[in-house]
Design a protein around this motif. Structure first.
Motif, PDB file in Angstrom:
ATOM      1  N   LYS A  57       0.815  -1.216   0.000  1.00  0.00           N
ATOM      2  CA  LYS A  57       0.000   0.000   0.000  1.00  0.00           C
ATOM      3  C   LYS A  57       0.853   1.272   0.000  1.00  0.00           C
ATOM      4  N   GLY A  58       2.099   1.122   0.410  1.00  0.00           N
ATOM      5  CA  GLY A  58       2.979   2.287   0.459  1.00  0.00           C
ATOM      6  C   GLY A  58       3.873   2.424  -0.766  1.00  0.00           C
ATOM      7  N   VAL A  59       3.702   1.514  -1.746  1.00  0.00           N
ATOM      8  CA  VAL A  59       4.537   1.579  -2.949  1.00  0.00           C
ATOM      9  C   VAL A  59       4.238   2.874  -3.701  1.00  0.00           C
ATOM     10  N   GLY A  60       5.281   3.546  -4.148  1.00  0.00           N
ATOM     11  CA  GLY A  60       5.106   4.791  -4.884  1.00  0.00           C
ATOM     12  C   GLY A  60       5.758   4.728  -6.247  1.00  0.00           C
ATOM     13  N   GLY A  61       5.390   5.661  -7.104  1.00  0.00           N
ATOM     14  CA  GLY A  61       5.937   5.726  -8.450  1.00  0.00           C
ATOM     15  C   GLY A  61       6.869   6.910  -8.615  1.00  0.00           C
ATOM     16  N   PHE A  62       6.708   7.586  -9.731  1.00  0.00           N
ATOM     17  CA  PHE A  62       7.632   8.674 -10.056  1.00  0.00           C
ATOM     18  C   PHE A  62       7.509   9.851  -9.090  1.00  0.00           C
ATOM     19  N   LYS A  63       6.311  10.128  -8.618  1.00  0.00           N
ATOM     20  CA  LYS A  63       6.162  11.232  -7.663  1.00  0.00           C
ATOM     21  C   LYS A  63       6.872  10.911  -6.356  1.00  0.00           C
ATOM     22  N   ALA A  64       6.771   9.649  -5.915  1.00  0.00           N
ATOM     23  CA  ALA A  64       7.442   9.252  -4.676  1.00  0.00           C
ATOM     24  C   ALA A  64       8.949   9.413  -4.808  1.00  0.00           C
ATOM     25  N   ILE A  65       9.491   9.049  -5.981  1.00  0.00           N
ATOM     26  CA  ILE A  65      10.929   9.230  -6.209  1.00  0.00           C
ATOM     27  C   ILE A  65      11.269  10.710  -6.263  1.00  0.00           C
ATOM     28  N   PHE A  66      10.429  11.484  -6.951  1.00  0.00           N
ATOM     29  CA  PHE A  66      10.632  12.933  -7.054  1.00  0.00           C
ATOM     30  C   PHE A  66      10.697  13.573  -5.669  1.00  0.00           C
ATOM     31  N   ASP A  67       9.809  13.124  -4.770  1.00  0.00           N
ATOM     32  CA  ASP A  67       9.722  13.724  -3.431  1.00  0.00           C
ATOM     33  C   ASP A  67      10.929  13.399  -2.548  1.00  0.00           C
ATOM     34  N   ILE A  68      11.702  12.390  -2.920  1.00  0.00           N
ATOM     35  CA  ILE A  68      12.891  12.054  -2.137  1.00  0.00           C
ATOM     36  C   ILE A  68      13.918  13.185  -2.208  1.00  0.00           C
ATOM     37  N   PHE A  69      13.971  13.843  -3.357  1.00  0.00           N
ATOM     38  CA  PHE A  69      14.978  14.883  -3.553  1.00  0.00           C
ATOM     39  C   PHE A  69      14.591  16.152  -2.793  1.00  0.00           C
ATOM     40  N   PRO A  70      15.556  16.813  -2.153  1.00  0.00           N
ATOM     41  CA  PRO A  70      15.257  18.045  -1.410  1.00  0.00           C
ATOM     42  C   PRO A  70      14.997  19.198  -2.371  1.00  0.00           C
ATOM     43  N   ASP A  71      14.352  20.264  -1.862  1.00  0.00           N
ATOM     44  CA  ASP A  71      14.058  21.423  -2.705  1.00  0.00           C
ATOM     45  C   ASP A  71      15.184  22.453  -2.668  1.00  0.00           C
ATOM     46  N   PHE A  72      16.370  22.017  -2.260  1.00  0.00           N
ATOM     47  CA  PHE A  72      17.573  22.849  -2.325  1.00  0.00           C
ATOM     48  C   PHE A  72      18.699  21.973  -2.873  1.00  0.00           C
ATOM     49  N   TRP A  73      19.715  22.625  -3.462  1.00  0.00           N
ATOM     50  CA  TRP A  73      20.765  21.831  -4.094  1.00  0.00           C
ATOM     51  C   TRP A  73      21.828  21.449  -3.076  1.00  0.00           C
ATOM     52  N   SER A  74      22.078  20.144  -2.981  1.00  0.00           N
ATOM     53  CA  SER A  74      23.126  19.619  -2.117  1.00  0.00           C
ATOM     54  C   SER A  74      23.771  18.449  -2.842  1.00  0.00           C
ATOM     55  N   TRP A  75      25.051  18.588  -3.190  1.00  0.00           N
ATOM     56  CA  TRP A  75      25.726  17.494  -3.882  1.00  0.00           C
ATOM     57  C   TRP A  75      25.797  16.253  -3.009  1.00  0.00           C
ATOM     58  N   GLN A  76      25.987  16.448  -1.712  1.00  0.00           N
ATOM     59  CA  GLN A  76      26.046  15.297  -0.817  1.00  0.00           C
ATOM     60  C   GLN A  76      24.718  14.545  -0.823  1.00  0.00           C
ATOM     61  N   GLY A  77      23.619  15.299  -0.717  1.00  0.00           N
ATOM     62  CA  GLY A  77      22.305  14.677  -0.752  1.00  0.00           C
ATOM     63  C   GLY A  77      22.006  14.047  -2.102  1.00  0.00           C
ATOM     64  N   PHE A  78      22.393  14.742  -3.167  1.00  0.00           N
ATOM     65  CA  PHE A  78      22.139  14.236  -4.523  1.00  0.00           C
ATOM     66  C   PHE A  78      22.830  12.890  -4.744  1.00  0.00           C
ATOM     67  N   TRP A  79      24.110  12.790  -4.373  1.00  0.00           N
ATOM     68  CA  TRP A  79      24.832  11.539  -4.611  1.00  0.00           C
ATOM     69  C   TRP A  79      24.338  10.423  -3.711  1.00  0.00           C
ATOM     70  N   SER A  80      23.920  10.764  -2.489  1.00  0.00           N
ATOM     71  CA  SER A  80      23.385   9.752  -1.582  1.00  0.00           C
ATOM     72  C   SER A  80      22.095   9.158  -2.143  1.00  0.00           C
ATOM     73  N   ILE A  81      21.198  10.021  -2.635  1.00  0.00           N
ATOM     74  CA  ILE A  81      19.938   9.546  -3.216  1.00  0.00           C
ATOM     75  C   ILE A  81      20.198   8.770  -4.495  1.00  0.00           C
ATOM     76  N   THR A  82      21.123   9.255  -5.320  1.00  0.00           N
ATOM     77  CA  THR A  82      21.440   8.576  -6.582  1.00  0.00           C
ATOM     78  C   THR A  82      21.987   7.176  -6.320  1.00  0.00           C
ATOM     79  N   ALA A  83      22.821   7.030  -5.293  1.00  0.00           N
ATOM     80  CA  ALA A  83      23.357   5.705  -4.953  1.00  0.00           C
ATOM     81  C   ALA A  83      22.232   4.761  -4.549  1.00  0.00           C
ATOM     82  N   PHE A  84      21.300   5.257  -3.740  1.00  0.00           N
ATOM     83  CA  PHE A  84      20.159   4.424  -3.336  1.00  0.00           C
ATOM     84  C   PHE A  84      19.306   4.044  -4.543  1.00  0.00           C
ATOM     85  N   LEU A  85      19.028   5.005  -5.429  1.00  0.00           N
ATOM     86  CA  LEU A  85      18.218   4.713  -6.616  1.00  0.00           C
ATOM     87  C   LEU A  85      18.925   3.727  -7.536  1.00  0.00           C
ATOM     88  N   SER A  86      20.245   3.776  -7.575  1.00  0.00           N
ATOM     89  CA  SER A  86      20.999   2.834  -8.395  1.00  0.00           C
ATOM     90  C   SER A  86      20.819   1.413  -7.876  1.00  0.00           C
TER      91      SER A  86
END
Length: 447
Positions: free
Chosen positions: A352-381
């Motif tokens: 019931k908690g499975v999400g699609g593209f919006k759920a993935i979109f919401d993982i990313f913060p609304d500010f730019w952080s390279w540390q956060g970006f690479w951490s999320i990208t590693a998880f998505l990989s």
């Protein structure tokens, strides 16, 4: 730049990078085994392409539908469903003419690259950024608990989360992440510990409830701003003031404020605040709804300065980062595998908690952080690799399943069988995509 635009840029950059690298994982061994690759596409090019250029035997392009990407390998029944190529005799440059072990390497190339990408990101991110986490040992007054599921289990605000499935954690972030797949938790109250068994459908109840919070950090009431409609708009209250008492009742945590205000509706009371190391009493009005009209704020650094918890910062040497990165990779992989196992176990309700593209979109913060970006990208990989290994014919895992069958039995499935299997897998995959994105839409409309 708009916060939503920043999220969108991170989302597109991360997925585009992972898709291209995944398809390269198929492309490189295919070329190495002299197998013709007819197309290499980022996104899908149904009816037309945004860009395409033919170099040698391969057309490189960008499609208009951002739902993934693909390489079209000659002599292979894939998502393109191009069966005409299979009607003629096998050619030496075709996928179907290659030995099974070569075809297996080609099919495993994508997920292998995704796993390697995640591992490399964790290693170099550890070296470049180090780690910063909140020490669980420094949290002395427990956590805030508002979720009805946890409250029904007898857990309440102020309880300390000691262990998950018998394991303790130094990092609050690690504690939170492992709570998702927990079966038992150990909590402490007034020096007494007790172990609570979570219901089997714990994740399902969280997914369908209005409150999806778990164990949250308890924060002080630090003033961020006064609402324009507040009765205290003109009062001597400043951003950064720390509210320490209301009407003479001490306030250490923000979660203590509402019950106090509820008993002081329509009253004007002294509110004690700390400002620049001094305590000041400021008369403030409480409206008929028991509100001050003041928004809380503050940062983790400020909370740490006030002694609410300790933030641990670790830096790693180049060689040390390899071990740290490997540990992060294996922990994230095992954690995601446990989540996936629960999702495919209907009794847990985790689907019931499975999400699609919006759920993935919401993982990313609304500010730019390279540390956060690479951490999320590693998880998505990791997520992309694991999902592609599922034994569904339209995915890499389905092709691997049939190749292993061929290598073990010595019998190759017929082209007609593979065509039907690919069709079934394609429709199953579409159903999963529709279900996941349908969950996103449902949550957006009704929660």
């Amino acid at each position: 730049m708009s916060p939503i635009l920043i999220q969108a840029l991170q989302f597109l950059l991360s997925l585009s990078l992972l898709i291209v690298l995944h398809e390269l994982g198929h492309f490189i061994p295919a070329k190495a085994f002299k197998t013709r690759v007819e197309k290499f596409y980022l996104f899908f090019d149904i009816n037309f392409s945004l860009f395409k250029k033919k170099i040698g035997d391969t057309v490189y392009g960008i499609g208009w539908l951002p739902l993934g990407g693909y390489v079209k390998i000659a002599g292979m029944i894939d998502e393109s469903m191009d069966t005409d190529q299979m009607s003629g005799p096998p050619q030496p440059w075709e996928f179907r003419s290659k030995p099974a072990w070569q075809r297996l390497i080609i099919m495993l190339g994508g997920v292998t690259v995704n796993f390697l990408v995640a591992l490399v990101i964790y290693i170099f991110a550890s070296y470049a950024f180090g780690d910063a986490y909140i020490s669980t040992k420094s949290i002395k007054d427990g956590y805030e608990v508002t979720n009805p599921v946890l409250l029904d289990l007898g857990i309440q605000t102020g309880d300390n989360l000691v262990a998950i499935d018998g394991q303790t954690y130094d990092s609050f972030q690690e504690l939170r992440r492992n709570l998702i797949t927990a079966e038992q938790i150990t909590v402490e109250r007034d020096g007494q510990q007790r172990t609570v068994t979570l219901p089997e459908d714990f994740l399902g109840q969280l997914s369908t409830g209005e409150d999806i919070s778990l164990f949250e950090l308890r924060f002080p009431f630090i003033v961020r701003e006064v609402s324009d409609s507040s009765l205290n708009k003109g009062a001597d209250i400043l951003k950064g003031d720390v509210i320490q008492a209301i009407g003479g009742t001490p306030v250490r945590f923000f979660d203590q404020v509402a019950p106090i205000l509820d008993t002081l509706k329509n009253k004007k009371v002294p509110v004690t605040v700390q400002r620049d190391g001094q305590s000041l009493d400021i008369p403030l009005e409480i409206d008929a709804e028991g509100k001050l009209g003041i928004y809380p704020g503050g940062s983790y650094n400020r909370f740490a300065e006030l002694g609410y918890f300790d933030t641990v910062i670790r830096e790693y040497g180049f060689w040390e980062s390899f071990g740290v990165g490997m540990n992060k990779f294996t922990n994230q992989l095992s954690g995601y595998w446990l989540q996936l196992k629960k999702i495919f176990t209907p009794s847990t309700g985790a689907y019931k908690g499975v999400g699609g593209f919006k759920a993935i979109f919401d993982i990313f913060p609304d500010f730019w952080s390279w540390q956060g970006f690479w951490s999320i990208t590693a998880f998505l990989s990791i997520m992309l690799a694991v999902l592609n290994l599922l034994p569904i014919p339209a995915l890499d895992g389905g092709h691997v399943m049939f190749l292993l069958y061929e290598m073990i039995t010595g019998r190759k499935p017929s082209d007609k069988f593979m065509e039907y299997a690919q069709m079934v897998g394609f429709f199953l995959l579409i159903a999963l995509v529709l279900f996941a994105n349908g969950n996103d839409i449902y949550k957006w409309l009704f929660r």
